[in-house]
Design a protein around this motif. Structure first.
Motif, mmCIF file in Angstrom:
data_model
loop_
_atom_site.group_PDB
_atom_site.id
_atom_site.type_symbol
_atom_site.label_atom_id
_atom_site.label_comp_id
_atom_site.label_asym_id
_atom_site.label_seq_id
_atom_site.Cartn_x
_atom_site.Cartn_y
_atom_site.Cartn_z
ATOM 1 N N PRO A 1 4.744 -11.555 -2.773
ATOM 2 C CA PRO A 1 4.236 -10.246 -3.189
ATOM 3 C C PRO A 1 4.192 -10.021 -4.692
ATOM 4 C CG PRO A 1 5.654 -9.999 -1.286
ATOM 5 C CD PRO A 1 5.775 -11.432 -1.717
ATOM 6 N N ASP A 2 5.129 -10.655 -5.451
ATOM 7 C CA ASP A 2 5.065 -10.425 -6.900
ATOM 8 C C ASP A 2 4.051 -11.340 -7.592
ATOM 9 O OD1 ASP A 2 6.548 -12.708 -6.589
ATOM 10 O OD2 ASP A 2 8.232 -12.078 -7.823
ATOM 11 N N SER B 1 6.780 -2.392 5.512
ATOM 12 C CA SER B 1 7.099 -3.009 4.220
ATOM 13 C C SER B 1 6.311 -4.295 4.004
ATOM 14 C CB SER B 1 8.604 -3.298 4.126
ATOM 15 O OG SER B 1 9.005 -4.214 5.122
ATOM 16 N N ALA C 1 3.649 -4.787 0.935
ATOM 17 C CA ALA C 1 3.768 -5.898 -0.006
ATOM 18 C C ALA C 1 2.468 -6.677 -0.138
ATOM 19 C CB ALA C 1 4.885 -6.839 0.437
ATOM 20 N N GLN D 1 8.824 -13.254 7.249
ATOM 21 C CA GLN D 1 9.499 -12.171 6.544
ATOM 22 C C GLN D 1 10.889 -12.617 6.111
ATOM 23 O OE1 GLN D 1 8.472 -8.877 5.848
ATOM 24 N NE2 GLN D 1 10.399 -8.630 4.749
ATOM 25 N N ASN E 1 14.724 -10.425 -8.046
ATOM 26 C CA ASN E 1 14.631 -9.755 -6.746
ATOM 27 C C ASN E 1 15.874 -9.996 -5.898
ATOM 28 O OD1 ASN E 1 12.072 -8.482 -6.847
ATOM 29 N ND2 ASN E 1 11.047 -10.424 -6.450
ATOM 30 N N ALA F 1 10.820 -9.736 1.637
ATOM 31 C CA ALA F 1 9.365 -9.689 1.496
ATOM 32 C C ALA F 1 8.707 -10.706 2.397
ATOM 33 C CB ALA F 1 8.970 -9.960 0.048
ATOM 34 N N SER G 1 13.438 -3.768 0.891
ATOM 35 C CA SER G 1 12.390 -3.368 -0.048
ATOM 36 C C SER G 1 11.601 -4.607 -0.419
ATOM 37 C CB SER G 1 12.997 -2.758 -1.317
ATOM 38 O OG SER G 1 12.013 -2.673 -2.344
ATOM 39 N N PRO G 2 10.263 -4.528 -0.423
ATOM 40 C CA PRO G 2 9.474 -5.696 -0.827
ATOM 41 C C PRO G 2 9.418 -5.888 -2.329
ATOM 42 C CG PRO G 2 8.020 -3.879 -0.292
ATOM 43 C CD PRO G 2 9.421 -3.404 0.002
ATOM 44 N N GLU H 1 8.858 -4.510 -6.335
ATOM 45 C CA GLU H 1 7.867 -3.678 -7.022
ATOM 46 C C GLU H 1 6.800 -4.595 -7.609
ATOM 47 O OE1 GLU H 1 9.467 -0.416 -9.414
ATOM 48 O OE2 GLU H 1 11.453 -0.906 -8.630
ATOM 49 N N PRO H 2 5.894 -5.068 -6.755
ATOM 50 C CA PRO H 2 4.866 -5.999 -7.237
ATOM 51 C C PRO H 2 4.036 -5.400 -8.361
ATOM 52 C CG PRO H 2 4.924 -5.971 -4.838
ATOM 53 C CD PRO H 2 5.794 -4.843 -5.303
#
Length: 418
Positions: free
Chosen positions: A99-100, A128, A132, A146, A199, A305, A370-371, A373-374
């Motif tokens: 996701p990032d 979530s 993401a 996941q 993360n 994520a 929490s995924p 903060e991409p």
């Protein structure tokens, strides 16, 4: 995954073509070839190669006109390698992204929206996981597994120090730390090396204190808030009193090689039941405890994520590649990948049976996940912040100055990237 080939030359090639020409004509059009770049989701290389070979065969049966090649690449340097490949047109048809990573490639137009692939099943995925995979309202990735990060404890070390229950909150961590220290053991194994993703270490503490990495619009750093200072001060105090081992400055989120795995720390973070199973083999099953994500002064929070498959926007085989994404998000494939990798399902309607006695705790931890903060510059911001955190741990900077310095550099980066 390396595949060899036979090179036929000269008259032998001509003879072969003459003999087989009619057969080729009878077969009809050649299958469309698509390539997927995959990474070591399955830790054992031999098991990984066997699994993806089986996926190639299964997809060939499901989509007879398409020939799939899954190329396995290392995690190291994946950003730069993928960026270069997408830029020069040599990239794969589909690729596994985190996701990032996703926002940067999505906003550059390097990967295509894939909401159509999940049109009939989107409601069956964890919220979530879909969040993401979404960038500015568009879905750019199909979740196929996941992750979740929760707490892992060595019960023997806690018992020996007179800590009767595993510390589940910041206050309990602070109270237990001196007891472990008197026994010559650290409490919390923390990873602060440059290649240890924030993360899995600092960001959960930031979220637990009520803070954020970025401002709501994603255009400014927000980790230098009062919550950020509180989180870094909590961490620095633990390090300064020996509750975090000095090896943390070079440790990289690995269980076996670090203080937790060597039974030099009583508590750490774990990303899947395989960690707990490894600890059970090393410490003894009676000494392994898996807890909920740590609770800070504001909330309980942990990182987790999905791994998502994205489609190269320049692929000449969009329809066939989307077929593969649809194939990999079917319940049967989600189950098979989860069994092979040890990770969890990104679908709410698919819970994968796991023989590990610790699987239930990891499944329950999804409620606090929490995924992250991409952001298009998520990875670059981590590289700016990580050295500042180490500077605070080692006493070279105050928490406030370190976070402000990192935020100033991050804001300049964000301004250039907007």
């Amino acid at each position: 995954m390396t595949r060899g080939f036979w090179r036929v030359t000269g008259s032998l090639a001509l003879a072969f073509s003459l003999v087989t020409g009619c057969a080729h004509a009878d077969r009809g059009p050649a299958a469309t070839a698509i390539t997927v770049w995959m990474y070591p989701v399955i830790a054992d290389p031999r098991a990984s190669a066997a699994y993806w070979k089986q996926v190639e065969r299964a997809f060939a049966e499901a989509s007879p006109g398409v020939r799939l090649t899954v190329a396995e690449l290392p995690w190291a340097d994946r950003d730069s390698r993928l960026t270069a490949a997408l830029a020069d047109g040599t990239g794969p048809d589909a690729v596994l992204l985190m996701p990032d990573q996703l926002p940067r490639f999505a906003l550059r137009g390097a990967v295509a929206p894939v909401g159509d692939v999940l049109e009939d099943t989107a409601g069956k995925f964890l919220p979530s996981a879909l969040a993401a995979a979404t960038v500015r309202g568009e879905i750019y990735g199909a979740p196929i597994y996941q992750t979740v990060t929760t707490t892992l404890y060595n019960k023997r070390l806690l018992d020996d120090a007179g800590v009767l229950a595993p510390p589940a909150t910041w206050k309990e961590v602070e109270a237990a730390a001196p007891k472990l220290r008197r026994n010559g053991v650290a409490l919390l194994d923390y990873s602060a090396a440059d290649d240890a993703t924030l993360n899995l270490n600092f960001y959960p503490l930031l979220w637990q204190a009520g803070g954020h990495v970025f401002s709501p619009d994603g255009k400014k750093a927000a980790f230098n808030s009062a919550a950020g200072v509180r989180a870094l001060t909590f961490l620095t105090t633990l390090y300064g009193t020996g509750a975090i081992p000095p090896t943390s400055t070079t440790s990289t989120n690995r269980l076996a090689d670090e203080a937790l795995g060597r039974q030099q720390a009583a508590m750490g973070y774990s990303v899947d039941p395989a960690d707990a199973d490894l600890a059970a083999r090393t410490w003894g099953a009676d000494n392994v405890l898996v807890g909920a994500p740590l609770r800070g002064p504001v909330q309980e929070s942990a990182f987790g994520a999905p791994g998502v498959l994205s489609v190269n926007a320049a692929s000449r085989h969009q329809a066939e590649t989307r077929e593969f994404l649809a194939f990999m998000t079917r319940p049967a494939q989600i189950k098979s990948l989860s069994r092979a990798s040890g990770y969890l399902s990104p679908r709410a309607d698919v819970v994968v049976p796991n023989a590990s006695p610790y699987a239930r705790q990891y499944q329950e931890a999804l409620a606090s996940v929490s995924p992250g903060e991409p952001n298009p510059v998520s990875r670059q911001v981590m590289r700016l912040l990580a050295p500042q955190i180490r500077a605070t741990l080692t006493g070279r900077k105050s928490a406030r100055r370190a976070l402000d310095d990192a935020a100033a550099a991050a804001d300049a980066l964000l301004a250039r990237s907007s």
